[in-house]
Structures are given as structure tokens and as C-alpha cells.
Scaffold this motif. Sequence first.
Motif, PDB file in Angstrom:
ATOM      1  N   PHE A  65       0.813  -1.222   0.000  1.00  0.00           N
ATOM      2  CA  PHE A  65       0.000   0.000   0.000  1.00  0.00           C
ATOM      3  C   PHE A  65       0.845   1.270   0.000  1.00  0.00           C
ATOM      4  O   PHE A  65       0.479   2.278  -0.601  1.00  0.00           O
ATOM      5  CB  PHE A  65      -0.925   0.007   1.223  1.00  0.00           C
ATOM      6  CG  PHE A  65      -1.850   1.190   1.270  1.00  0.00           C
ATOM      7  CD1 PHE A  65      -3.052   1.170   0.571  1.00  0.00           C
ATOM      8  CD2 PHE A  65      -1.511   2.331   1.989  1.00  0.00           C
ATOM      9  CE1 PHE A  65      -3.902   2.270   0.594  1.00  0.00           C
ATOM     10  CE2 PHE A  65      -2.347   3.431   2.013  1.00  0.00           C
ATOM     11  CZ  PHE A  65      -3.544   3.397   1.320  1.00  0.00           C
ATOM     12  N   TYR A  66       1.961   1.225   0.699  1.00  0.00           N
ATOM     13  CA  TYR A  66       2.704   2.462   0.984  1.00  0.00           C
ATOM     14  C   TYR A  66       3.826   2.701  -0.032  1.00  0.00           C
ATOM     15  O   TYR A  66       4.641   1.801  -0.288  1.00  0.00           O
ATOM     16  CB  TYR A  66       3.279   2.410   2.406  1.00  0.00           C
ATOM     17  CG  TYR A  66       2.191   2.366   3.454  1.00  0.00           C
ATOM     18  CD1 TYR A  66       1.629   3.530   3.948  1.00  0.00           C
ATOM     19  CD2 TYR A  66       1.674   1.154   3.907  1.00  0.00           C
ATOM     20  CE1 TYR A  66       0.604   3.508   4.887  1.00  0.00           C
ATOM     21  CE2 TYR A  66       0.654   1.101   4.842  1.00  0.00           C
ATOM     22  CZ  TYR A  66       0.120   2.284   5.331  1.00  0.00           C
ATOM     23  OH  TYR A  66      -0.898   2.246   6.243  1.00  0.00           O
ATOM     24  N   ALA A  67       3.856   3.927  -0.575  1.00  0.00           N
ATOM     25  CA  ALA A  67       4.826   4.240  -1.640  1.00  0.00           C
ATOM     26  C   ALA A  67       6.271   4.075  -1.191  1.00  0.00           C
ATOM     27  O   ALA A  67       7.144   3.793  -2.009  1.00  0.00           O
ATOM     28  CB  ALA A  67       4.591   5.667  -2.128  1.00  0.00           C
ATOM     29  N   PHE A  68       6.544   4.260   0.111  1.00  0.00           N
ATOM     30  CA  PHE A  68       7.938   4.189   0.566  1.00  0.00           C
ATOM     31  C   PHE A  68       8.347   2.795   1.023  1.00  0.00           C
ATOM     32  O   PHE A  68       9.431   2.622   1.590  1.00  0.00           O
ATOM     33  CB  PHE A  68       8.180   5.175   1.718  1.00  0.00           C
ATOM     34  CG  PHE A  68       8.142   6.628   1.307  1.00  0.00           C
ATOM     35  CD1 PHE A  68       8.045   7.014  -0.021  1.00  0.00           C
ATOM     36  CD2 PHE A  68       8.214   7.631   2.268  1.00  0.00           C
ATOM     37  CE1 PHE A  68       7.997   8.344  -0.397  1.00  0.00           C
ATOM     38  CE2 PHE A  68       8.179   8.980   1.907  1.00  0.00           C
ATOM     39  CZ  PHE A  68       8.065   9.337   0.573  1.00  0.00           C
ATOM     40  N   LEU A 284       3.669  10.717  12.245  1.00  0.00           N
ATOM     41  CA  LEU A 284       4.630  11.597  11.559  1.00  0.00           C
ATOM     42  C   LEU A 284       4.813  11.126  10.121  1.00  0.00           C
ATOM     43  O   LEU A 284       5.140   9.947   9.895  1.00  0.00           O
ATOM     44  CB  LEU A 284       5.969  11.522  12.307  1.00  0.00           C
ATOM     45  CG  LEU A 284       7.120  12.384  11.809  1.00  0.00           C
ATOM     46  CD1 LEU A 284       6.817  13.868  12.028  1.00  0.00           C
ATOM     47  CD2 LEU A 284       8.417  12.005  12.535  1.00  0.00           C
ATOM     48  N   ARG A 285       4.651  12.021   9.171  1.00  0.00           N
ATOM     49  CA  ARG A 285       4.799  11.577   7.775  1.00  0.00           C
ATOM     50  C   ARG A 285       6.219  11.055   7.534  1.00  0.00           C
ATOM     51  O   ARG A 285       7.195  11.571   8.105  1.00  0.00           O
ATOM     52  CB  ARG A 285       4.427  12.692   6.793  1.00  0.00           C
ATOM     53  CG  ARG A 285       5.392  13.832   6.709  1.00  0.00           C
ATOM     54  CD  ARG A 285       4.895  14.927   5.782  1.00  0.00           C
ATOM     55  NE  ARG A 285       4.519  14.420   4.480  1.00  0.00           N
ATOM     56  CZ  ARG A 285       4.700  15.056   3.322  1.00  0.00           C
ATOM     57  NH1 ARG A 285       5.258  16.255   3.304  1.00  0.00           N
ATOM     58  NH2 ARG A 285       4.322  14.536   2.179  1.00  0.00           N
ATOM     59  N   GLY A 286       6.325  10.038   6.690  1.00  0.00           N
ATOM     60  CA  GLY A 286       7.627   9.404   6.434  1.00  0.00           C
ATOM     61  C   GLY A 286       8.663  10.385   5.918  1.00  0.00           C
ATOM     62  O   GLY A 286       9.865  10.241   6.165  1.00  0.00           O
ATOM     63  N   ALA A 328       4.517   6.180   5.679  1.00  0.00           N
ATOM     64  CA  ALA A 328       5.437   5.667   4.651  1.00  0.00           C
ATOM     65  C   ALA A 328       5.002   6.106   3.254  1.00  0.00           C
ATOM     66  O   ALA A 328       4.944   5.304   2.322  1.00  0.00           O
ATOM     67  CB  ALA A 328       5.532   4.147   4.750  1.00  0.00           C
ATOM     68  N   GLY A 329       4.665   7.394   3.120  1.00  0.00           N
ATOM     69  CA  GLY A 329       4.417   7.930   1.780  1.00  0.00           C
ATOM     70  C   GLY A 329       3.025   7.654   1.252  1.00  0.00           C
ATOM     71  O   GLY A 329       2.892   7.018   0.203  1.00  0.00           O
ATOM     72  N   ALA A 330       1.989   8.099   1.964  1.00  0.00           N
ATOM     73  CA  ALA A 330       0.611   7.949   1.469  1.00  0.00           C
ATOM     74  C   ALA A 330      -0.171   9.184   1.912  1.00  0.00           C
ATOM     75  O   ALA A 330      -0.481   9.331   3.092  1.00  0.00           O
ATOM     76  CB  ALA A 330      -0.036   6.679   2.009  1.00  0.00           C
ATOM     77  N   TYR A 331      -0.494  10.057   0.961  1.00  0.00           N
ATOM     78  CA  TYR A 331      -1.218  11.302   1.271  1.00  0.00           C
ATOM     79  C   TYR A 331      -2.551  11.027   1.942  1.00  0.00           C
ATOM     80  O   TYR A 331      -2.950  11.724   2.880  1.00  0.00           O
ATOM     81  CB  TYR A 331      -1.406  12.084  -0.033  1.00  0.00           C
ATOM     82  CG  TYR A 331      -2.432  13.189   0.006  1.00  0.00           C
ATOM     83  CD1 TYR A 331      -2.219  14.342   0.751  1.00  0.00           C
ATOM     84  CD2 TYR A 331      -3.605  13.100  -0.747  1.00  0.00           C
ATOM     85  CE1 TYR A 331      -3.155  15.364   0.759  1.00  0.00           C
ATOM     86  CE2 TYR A 331      -4.542  14.121  -0.745  1.00  0.00           C
ATOM     87  CZ  TYR A 331      -4.321  15.256   0.012  1.00  0.00           C
ATOM     88  OH  TYR A 331      -5.244  16.267   0.014  1.00  0.00           O
ATOM     89  N   VAL A 332      -3.233   9.965   1.493  1.00  0.00           N
ATOM     90  CA  VAL A 332      -4.582   9.705   2.018  1.00  0.00           C
ATOM     91  C   VAL A 332      -4.550   9.416   3.517  1.00  0.00           C
ATOM     92  O   VAL A 332      -5.545   9.581   4.218  1.00  0.00           O
ATOM     93  CB  VAL A 332      -5.256   8.555   1.225  1.00  0.00           C
ATOM     94  CG1 VAL A 332      -4.660   7.215   1.574  1.00  0.00           C
ATOM     95  CG2 VAL A 332      -6.771   8.568   1.427  1.00  0.00           C
ATOM     96  N   CYS A 333      -3.394   9.006   4.049  1.00  0.00           N
ATOM     97  CA  CYS A 333      -3.296   8.715   5.486  1.00  0.00           C
ATOM     98  C   CYS A 333      -3.451   9.972   6.342  1.00  0.00           C
ATOM     99  O   CYS A 333      -3.564   9.882   7.558  1.00  0.00           O
ATOM    100  CB  CYS A 333      -1.983   8.008   5.810  1.00  0.00           C
ATOM    101  SG  CYS A 333      -2.018   6.284   5.295  1.00  0.00           S
ATOM    102  N   GLY A 334      -3.475  11.154   5.729  1.00  0.00           N
ATOM    103  CA  GLY A 334      -3.787  12.368   6.480  1.00  0.00           C
ATOM    104  C   GLY A 334      -5.269  12.452   6.816  1.00  0.00           C
ATOM    105  O   GLY A 334      -5.657  13.152   7.751  1.00  0.00           O
ATOM    106  N   GLU A 335      -6.106  11.765   6.046  1.00  0.00           N
ATOM    107  CA  GLU A 335      -7.537  11.714   6.360  1.00  0.00           C
ATOM    108  C   GLU A 335      -7.661  10.931   7.660  1.00  0.00           C
ATOM    109  O   GLU A 335      -7.092   9.842   7.805  1.00  0.00           O
ATOM    110  CB  GLU A 335      -8.282  11.047   5.194  1.00  0.00           C
ATOM    111  CG  GLU A 335      -9.775  11.213   5.223  1.00  0.00           C
ATOM    112  CD  GLU A 335     -10.508  10.285   6.179  1.00  0.00           C
ATOM    113  OE1 GLU A 335     -11.601  10.617   6.626  1.00  0.00           O
ATOM    114  OE2 GLU A 335      -9.964   9.214   6.513  1.00  0.00           O
TER     115      GLU A 335
END
Length: 603
Positions: A65-68, A284-286, A328-335
Amino acid sequence: MTGTMDPVAQAVAATVARYRKDPYYILQMLREIQEACDWISPEAIDLLQQALRLPRTKIEGVAGFYAFLYTRPRGRYRVLFSDNITDRMLGNMELLDYMCGQLWVERGKTSEDALVSIDTASCTGMCDQGPALLVNNYAITRMTRERVDEICELIRNKVALADWPREYFRVEDQVRRKDVLLGSGLAPGDALAAALARGAEGLLCELKASNLRGRGGAGFATGLKWEACRNAQGKARYVVCNADEGEPGTFKDRVLLASHADMVFEGMTLCALVIGAGKGMLYLRGEYRYLLDHLNAVLERRRRRNLLGAGILGWSGFDFDIEIHLGAGAYVCGEESALIESLEGKRGTPRNRPPFPVTHGYLDQPTVVNNVETFAASSLIAHRGGAWYAGIGTSASAGTKILSVSGDCARPGLYEYPYGVSVSEVLDACGAGDVQAVQVSGPSGVCLAAAEFGRRIAFEDIPTAGAFMVFDHSRDMFEVARNFVHFFAHESCGFCTPCRVGTSLLRNLMDKLKNGHGSPYDFAEIEKLNRILQSMSHCGLGHSACNPVLDTIAKFRPAYERRLQQKEFEPAFDLDWALEPARQMTGRDDAGAHFTTGSGEGA
Ligand SMILES: Cc1cc2nc3c(=O)[nH]c(=O)nc-3n(C[C@H](O)[C@H](O)[C@H](O)COP(=O)(O)O)c2cc1C
Ligand code: SF4
């Protein structure tokens, strides 16, 4: 014993032990395994599966799922160029191509000797000091050709990242204007002491009186949120700080965490006092991996000073602690609901709402999720009082707002203003001349043309999570919108079809316009896509994906019309273009190898 283990087994054993085999920490375990081994190999997944007794598909689902997180081999040095529009304006793509050329590696690929891979990432939150990149998730700002040369040399010589010059990794705060929050000088414990003197009820009253509204975008009343959580039924309650800061152009949380972390942690502790929580988590964002050690050190210091832990400041029964989870690099996780899923070690897919986190949040228990700036402001309110805070700003928007200013201006950085400040006032302060447009609140926000610069930053006029990107007249607003649309298509989590397909179609449409295949009918197509995305998407990402295009069509239509060379409609899928690889393989370029409407023939 561990000395004889192979490195993958060693990394898995260490992380599993650190997280006590708790499956809710899978994301953290995968991240740590990758930090040790460069990628997450099938062997690592096997070992993790055995240790945690989980289905393999569950672990693979999270890793995928995670880009990083990488489930295919990547280079020992993983370089990701930040690809926000502001990085583009500063020449990030030229630097990326140059680095690829220097290191003989294709963009998106890994070098044959497995030394390096180079690609792009969505905005890394360094827009005020770009162009930026990440090497193994550590940020390097203000990239130049000279710096690329130096980095290539370090990579070729296989110098460990820990031995790279420290100044490469320096990230500046660039605070240009302080107001009550950034200039508060609040000492650790001041707000807590004031709150304990008033008691939990008293603190909640102050917070409600302050009229503080959330700073993460939606603007919900913070006092009401804390009260709803306090009153909700549950076995335990949780405090979550949303430090995902993924909206392109936003970087104020980065500075708050770098230089005012005590205020943020203190705000979380105040929330715990009100709602009766024992545990807090900061997500904390990756991209802000470089802040992790610093934040853990601040937490440790607070524990030593009895500002965290058991019986905080001698208050019997007030037990609370905070841990940090890295994304780990997923913008939607800010929701907020996707963030909670991610905290539980799952894929970051937004939940159905209602129920809302205040009643059914982390582990299905009552949970407050607030933005970093909201928690920092709560500390200030606990110390100075609700009435004082409510007197700042406008009647509908109390307090101050920190703006992350970037783009075409002489002084990018952070500007804190009381709510009600006009756009033109901010433009004057940051040294922006010849301004064509300002994008407020990132791609999901609003694009303002010059006639609107008298408008005000406030919930009742232009609400914002903080991004303030400036574009002068040399900028092509079509390309700005196209960059944002690519961002949404890249970040759509794929859970619901309207967003997954709709954001890709929108991206294809904009690419089609760029390539000179657009017709006036495409505007109607965009309207149609917007209706579908607005009404049928599961979360805010889908709802706002068309905003940048609609705004720029309405306000900068010539930028689109320049590209309309066709009168007839052409579908966004270009069949002739799709046949190009076949033509190249067969070495043909004659008429029969091209698709023309009517003939239906192709290579
Ligand atoms: C796609 C998407 C991304 C979001 N990203 C963030 C973010 O990075 N930080 C944040 O605080 N809120 C973000 N939000 C808003 C959160 O869902 C939530 O409203 C917020 O964290 C609540 O805190 P507040 O009340 O202090 O604003 C995002 C929302 C959506 C739909
Ligand atoms: S709207 Fe997009 S980002 Fe949100 S859940 Fe659906 S696919 Fe995922």
C-alpha cells in the motif's frame, strides 16, 4: 546467537522484539526492516509471518500500500526527487535527469549493480527550500547541479549516509512572521500547570470559550470534539496528533515539530486530561523521518520532568504517554480515519463515517484526532485563557493561522497572522510582485486570481490548512493544474472506483490537452467527471480532485484555449499513440502502421 544470523533474520528478530510481536505495529516493523535491508524481501515477509502468526496476504497487503515500502529490490541509495509544482518551478526535473545521466540509471529503475534507484515522490514538505529530495527517506534541500555532482560522488564511493556532510541535511525553519503562537515563548509545563489549576472541566470551558477550530482543514470546533470524546462510551480513550502534512505546499507542521515540539506534546497531554486518555500517538509523515530522533528526545525529556508518564506533575491518576508512528508515503493517510487504520498497522483506507473517531476511533475506542497546529494552539489557550484567544482574529475565526508560503516570492517561509489577513497583505510581506495567482490550501483548496487578492484568510472567506503557493505571470496555470491532477491520480488509494478511475481519466484528459488533442468538448467531460467524483467518492481526496482544473478553467481559460487545436472530440485514450511500441518493435512507420479514424487498421 544473533551474530551468526543472516542480516534479514537479524533485522526481523530485532523489530519483532522491539514491538513485542504486536501486529498493530506491522507498518513500523516493515519500515524498520527496510531501513536495515534496503527492501522487504519475500524472506523477510516469511519470517515476519511466522513471528506474528499472520496470513502472508495481510503483510503483503500492507507492504504493497505504501509508496515508501519496496517489495522489489531497490538500490542501496534510494533517491526520490520531490515533485510538487514548486519543485518543478525550481528545476527539479532537470536535476533528476542530470543525476540519472551521471549515475547511469533510468528514472524509476534500479542501477544494474543495485547501488542506486532514482524516482520522484509527491511533495516532501520542503517547498520553501526546494528543489528537495529524499535519500533513504532523509531530506536534502536546495538542490543544485553542484550538489548533485557531490552526491553522485558519495554514492559511487559507497559512502554510508551517516558519513555524508551534515550540512546537506540541514532543514531551516524560515519563520518570517511570528504572532502569538510562534512567538509565545511558552516553557514546557506552563500550560499544564495552568490547566491543572483549573481542572479538566475548567480547561474544557476555556477551550470552548476560545472558539478554536481545527487547523487541519475541516475547521471543526476543537472544544466540541474533545467534549464529544470525553462523553463517549469506551474501554479506553486515545489522543492522536495528525502530523501527516501531505497537502502539497504545506510545511508549517514541520517547523512546529522541529522548534515547538513541547507545545504540541503539551497540547496532546491537555487533551488527555480532558478526555481521560492514557495513550497518545503522533503520526509523523515518512518524509519527516529526520525529525524522529529529535521528537523522541523531547518525549524523553518530558518524561524525566514528569510532564509525561504516571501522575503527571504530581496529579494522582493523571497517567499519559505518547509514542511516535512513522508513515510511509501515502497522502490519504492524512484523512483521519485512514490515519487510524494506518496506526493500527493496516492499509490506509478511509473508513465509513459516521461513526466518527470521537466515538469509534483507534481500536474502535473514542479518539480525538487533531492537527499539530491545533494542539499547539490548545497549549496557548490553556495558559492564556479562552477569552484572550477569542479576542484575536475575526468573530468567526478566532486566533492566528500559520501560512506556509512558497513559489514566486522573495521570502518564502512561515507567516503567522491573526485570521482576517488579506491575501494581498501576505503577498506584500513575502515579497511577491507581478503575481498571477495564489493557490491557497494546496491542490484541494482554491486558486485565486488577482481580482480576489483582497479576500481574507478566515473560515468565513478562504479557509485553509496553511499552503499559500504564489505564481507569477511567467507561469502556465494549465501546467499548475496538470501537476495537481497528476498528484491526485498518484495518491488515490484505489479503494473506490469513482476516485480510482475518475482521477486517472482526469489526468489523461489533461495530458491529452497538453499534447494538443483537446477539443471544447473536454470541458464538458471535466464537468461530468467532477459531478461523479463529488457525489460518489468515499473521501475528501476524490471530492476535491477536480478543484484545481475547474478553478483554473474559470479563471485562466486562455491557458486552456491555447491548447484546443481540435474542433472534434477525441477520446482521452490515443490508440495511435498506444501503437507506437508495436511500430518500434516491427520497425514500421508506414500509413498501415498508424490508426486512422475510419480505416481501423493498425500495425
Ligand atoms: C485526503 C485528506 C488528507 C488530509 N490530510 C491531513 C493532514 O495531512 N493533516 C491534517 O491535520 N489533517 C488532514 N486532513 C483532515 C483530517 O481528516 C482531519 O480533519 C484533521 O486531522 C482533524 O484535525 P483538526 O480538527 O485539528 O483540523 C486530511 C483530510 C483528507 C480528506
Ligand atoms: S475517494 Fe479516492 S482516496 Fe478516498 S477512499 Fe476513494 S479511492 Fe481512496
